[in-house]
Scaffold this active site. Structure first.
Site, PDB file in Angstrom:
ATOM      1  N   ASP A 391       0.833  -1.188   0.000  1.00  0.00           N
ATOM      2  CA  ASP A 391       0.000   0.000   0.000  1.00  0.00           C
ATOM      3  C   ASP A 391       0.878   1.253   0.000  1.00  0.00           C
ATOM      4  O   ASP A 391       1.842   1.349   0.764  1.00  0.00           O
ATOM      5  CB  ASP A 391      -0.892  -0.024   1.248  1.00  0.00           C
ATOM      6  CG  ASP A 391      -1.818   1.162   1.341  1.00  0.00           C
ATOM      7  OD1 ASP A 391      -2.712   1.277   0.486  1.00  0.00           O
ATOM      8  OD2 ASP A 391      -1.644   1.978   2.269  1.00  0.00           O
ATOM      9  N   GLU A 427       1.709  -0.412  -5.063  1.00  0.00           N
ATOM     10  CA  GLU A 427       0.773   0.664  -5.375  1.00  0.00           C
ATOM     11  C   GLU A 427       1.666   1.888  -5.572  1.00  0.00           C
ATOM     12  O   GLU A 427       2.143   2.460  -4.589  1.00  0.00           O
ATOM     13  CB  GLU A 427      -0.218   0.885  -4.235  1.00  0.00           C
ATOM     14  CG  GLU A 427      -1.252   1.938  -4.581  1.00  0.00           C
ATOM     15  CD  GLU A 427      -2.207   2.226  -3.431  1.00  0.00           C
ATOM     16  OE1 GLU A 427      -3.387   2.523  -3.714  1.00  0.00           O
ATOM     17  OE2 GLU A 427      -1.783   2.169  -2.262  1.00  0.00           O
TER      18      GLU A 427
END
Length: 751
Positions: A391, A427
């Site tokens: 993330d 990401e």
């Protein structure tokens, strides 16, 4: 205006020598339990490790990095919650450690760390706060009970002068209000496990939430729904196998906490992007217990998925923690060594925030880098997982301030003998300056490709000004990834993800409907690139409902026929809806849970069957999952190129065609001379295909390219049909004009 020094002096004067007002201390603190000393023990490994002592005495070694601390107390809790404090007197290379005889697996524990309270310099030690061991392998505490009462904050939350509120120390004991770490002993060697090890190019990823995927599944026993054991149940695994995915990407399963603003609204953090324990499986997802049992249950889940040929990828959140900013709670790292773990601003009272969550881990610091890499290796070697999706990975790649692809984090991962062998997905952005880094990560990494998401959404809603960008996205995004030895599978293609509309909502809503979140519509993206097909939300008008189902077939077909690694979101294959909520991070209810009754409806059942069929087609045909970029040059004796593009006239596209609006686009994929060799070392030969994408709202002719491209074409998929059984097998001669249904994908095999 007063200076920071004057504010500090004033606050300390009002608070008294201890730094806390009388309201925070009177009658609040219990008498301290007696403290005993531990044996010296060892500084490694970090965390709590059960083992025999030097003289054969059974016990547990505890080791905690706390670089700037003045003293550390280990706090042991019995089943009745009574606390015993043990002084750790040994200090080796900033690691406090000790061996405590008689402490066995299942024992709960935490730390109290002593040091200066001086928030203006970033020092926030407060021994009144029980701290979770960053290396705790299990956390005892349930999903609903982990709240944030005032006692868990290092500062006095109700201090009247808000401009210095976080500088006034709160001396109330937090131990009754926070979960504890658990001593775990598990010597599983995974000898009976067989990891699937699917090559990147062959992968199909399925993003799911452990709780949401299993909570309403009628084939899973009720007591197992919402748990690791539920996901391991044959009924859950059967769906994954029938669908044909090769990997599940689990939304965060590290122990996480809830944000205060959600708790005050009666909500909680459902997605789990608020980690507090990087070694501990989230306790609320365990059916078997939370005093260590969750570790074994998680491992059994991994084994069950591996046995079905499915890899397990974890979505991990190492960019920030649940302790938020200066006004956040003190749960672990903030109280162990705030300056050692977090990025602080020049004004050290404040946190640098590249994540939008209040804090950012300072990955350049050796102890932080060690925490992250130790955690990653633990999940691979001892918990059996096969990869990670990071993330806000750009936040991890920042050196001092700027994103740096030679950063310590990326360099350490690249040379690590364990981590460089597993699947790594970035990401590739954060919210800081220069944080958007799509296409920039080094060759070891794959990336979420949001450029793919935007182009495909825009094409099918009729918003692309031309088809240049779409051509790149369908063929592997060579403009982003054809450098440094990267391959098409560096691109993780997706149309939807957990964050945003579901696929069904993408064709049912033009604006977000996040009222249930209680944030007056401020949350969630406004850039949805969606089209509601003529009505906002659910409708009884069958014409619109049929069009929406067709658009879903178009989007899924496009995704699964594109070069790169496709990622599906759980439930998109059967029409899951979140009722227009595009930010359901706090909705632990039917808004987020997968509704399995949809499979009983013919239209959604047909969508599932088409998705499964497309995935199977992808697995059978290497031309649909190429390991190298297309060259556009002839590769065979007849002069055919590996990739060619055609207009609706059946003519190869010219440069001008790429710059012109186009409702229809033909993509020819040659199966001859595919780069690489098969398992026997022979050249890879496959069928050739023509995929035609037609976004126009009316039927239109498309001339099928003639020789040398093909003599005949066989229809494989036609998304203009609700049921696919009647479409495949129809044969057209080359040069014929076939009628494309309005808004449809036609896949033809070259004969």
């Amino acid at each position: 205006m007063t200076s920071a020094a004057e504010q500090r002096a004033a606050a300390q004067g009002r608070a008294g020598q201890g730094g806390a007002p009388a309201a925070a201390t009177a009658g609040a603190r219990r008498p301290e339990p007696p403290a005993t000393a531990a044996r010296p023990g060892a500084p490694t490994p970090l965390g709590a490790r059960f083992r025999p002592g030097p003289d054969g005495t059974e016990g547990t070694n505890f080791a905690l990095w706390a670089g700037g601390a003045e003293a550390v107390q280990l706090c042991l809790f019995d089943d009745a919650g009574r606390e015993t404090r043990v002084r750790l007197t040994e200090l080796t290379h900033e690691i406090w450690h000790g061996f405590v005889p008689g402490v066995r697996p299942g024992r709960r524990y935490g730390y109290r760390v002593h040091g200066r309270w001086d928030p203006w310099t970033g020092a926030r030690w407060n021994p009144a706060k029980l701290l979770l061991d960053p290396y705790a392998r299990a956390v005892d505490g349930d999903y609903a009970a982990f709240g944030l009462p005032p006692e868990v904050y290092g500062h006095v939350r109700d201090w009247p002068e808000q401009h210095v509120a976080d500088t006034v120390r709160d001396d109330r004991d937090s131990a009754p209000f926070v979960p504890k770490g658990v001593v775990v002993h598990d010597d599983d060697d995974w000898a009976d496990d067989r990891r699937p090890r699917t090559p990147w190019a062959d992968s199909v990823i399925y993003e799911l939430h452990v709780r949401g995927f299993t909570k309403l599944h009628p084939g899973i026993p009720e007591e197992l729904r919402g748990t690791y054991a539920g996901l391991a149940h044959p009924a859950a695994v059967e769906h994954l196998v029938r669908l044909g995915v090769t990997a599940v990407e689990l939304l965060p399963v590290h122990q996480f906490a809830h944000e205060d603003h959600l708790l005050r609204r009666g909500l909680g953090n459902y997605w789990g992007y608020n980690s507090i324990g990087y070694f501990a499986p989230h306790a609320a997802y365990a059916a078997s217990g939370t005093t260590g049992e969750q570790v074994g249950e998680f491992k059994r889940m991994v084994r069950a998925l591996h046995a079905a040929g499915i890899e397990v990828i974890l979505d991990v959140v190492y960019n920030h923690t649940a302790e938020a900013g200066e006004l956040g709670p003190t749960l672990s790292l903030k109280g162990i060594d705030n300056r050692g773990y977090y990025r602080l601003q020049d004004d050290a009272r404040r946190y640098a925030d590249y994540t939008g969550c209040g804090n950012t881990l300072h990955v350049v610091q050796p102890q932080v880098l060690r925490l992250i890499t130790d955690s990653l290796r633990y999940w691979v070697t001892e918990m059996g997982v096969d990869g990670f999706r990071f993330d806000l990975a750009a936040a991890l790649a920042r050196s001092m301030h700027d994103v740096d692809m030679l950063s310590p984090f990326l360099a350490v991962i690249a040379q690590d003998p364990v981590l460089r062998r597993v699947k790594l997905i970035a990401e590739p952005w954060d919210i800081g300056s220069g944080g958007y880094q799509v296409g920039a990560f080094p060759p070891l990494w794959t990336e979420w490709n949001d450029r793919y998401r935007g182009a495909v959404r825009d094409f099918w809603r009729g918003a692309l000004p031309d088809v240049r960008d779409l051509g790149y996205r369908l063929s592997g995004s060579s403009d982003l990834y054809a450098w440094g030895g990267r391959r098409p599978y560096a691109s993780v293609n997706f149309v939807t993800a957990h964050d945003g509309f579901t696929l069904r909502d993408l064709v049912s809503y033009e604006r977000k409907h996040n009222e249930a979140n209680g944030e007056q519509g401020r949350d969630g993206s406004d850039d949805n690139r969606s089209w509601n097909c003529g009505a906002e939300g659910e409708t009884d008008e069958e014409r619109i409902r049929a069009l929406r189902r067709r658009q879903l077939r178009n989007l899924l077909s496009t995704l699964l026929l594109s070069t790169g690694v496709p990622m599906l979101v759980a439930g998109d294959e059967l029409g899951r809806t979140q009722r227009g909520n595009n930010n359901a991070y706090c909705q632990d209810n039917e808004i987020s849970w997968l509704d399995w009754s949809l499979l009983a409806e013919p239209g959604w059942r047909a969508l599932f069957e088409l998705t499964s069929r497309l995935i199977a087609l992808r697995h059978r045909h290497p031309v649909l999952r190429r390991r190298a970029f297309f060259s556009g040059r002839p590769h065979s004796a007849d002069g055919l190129r590996d990739l060619a593009w055609f207009t609706a006239r059946g003519e190869e596209m010219t440069e001008g065609d790429w710059y012109a609006p186009a409702a229809a686009l033909g993509m020819y994929l040659s199966g001859r001379d595919i780069p690489g060799r098969d398992e026997r070392g022979a050249p890879i030969l496959d069928d050739s295909f023509l995929a035609v994408l037609h976004a126009g709202d009316r039927p239109a002719p498309f001339v099928l390219p003639g020789p040398p491209w093909a003599d005949r074409y066989e229809v494989v998929v036609d998304t203009s049909r609700e049921e696919q059984a009647a479409a495949p097998g129809v044969v057209h001669r080359a040069g014929a004009a076939v009628s494309l249904g309005g808004r449809a994908v036609l896949l033809l095999r070259v004969l």
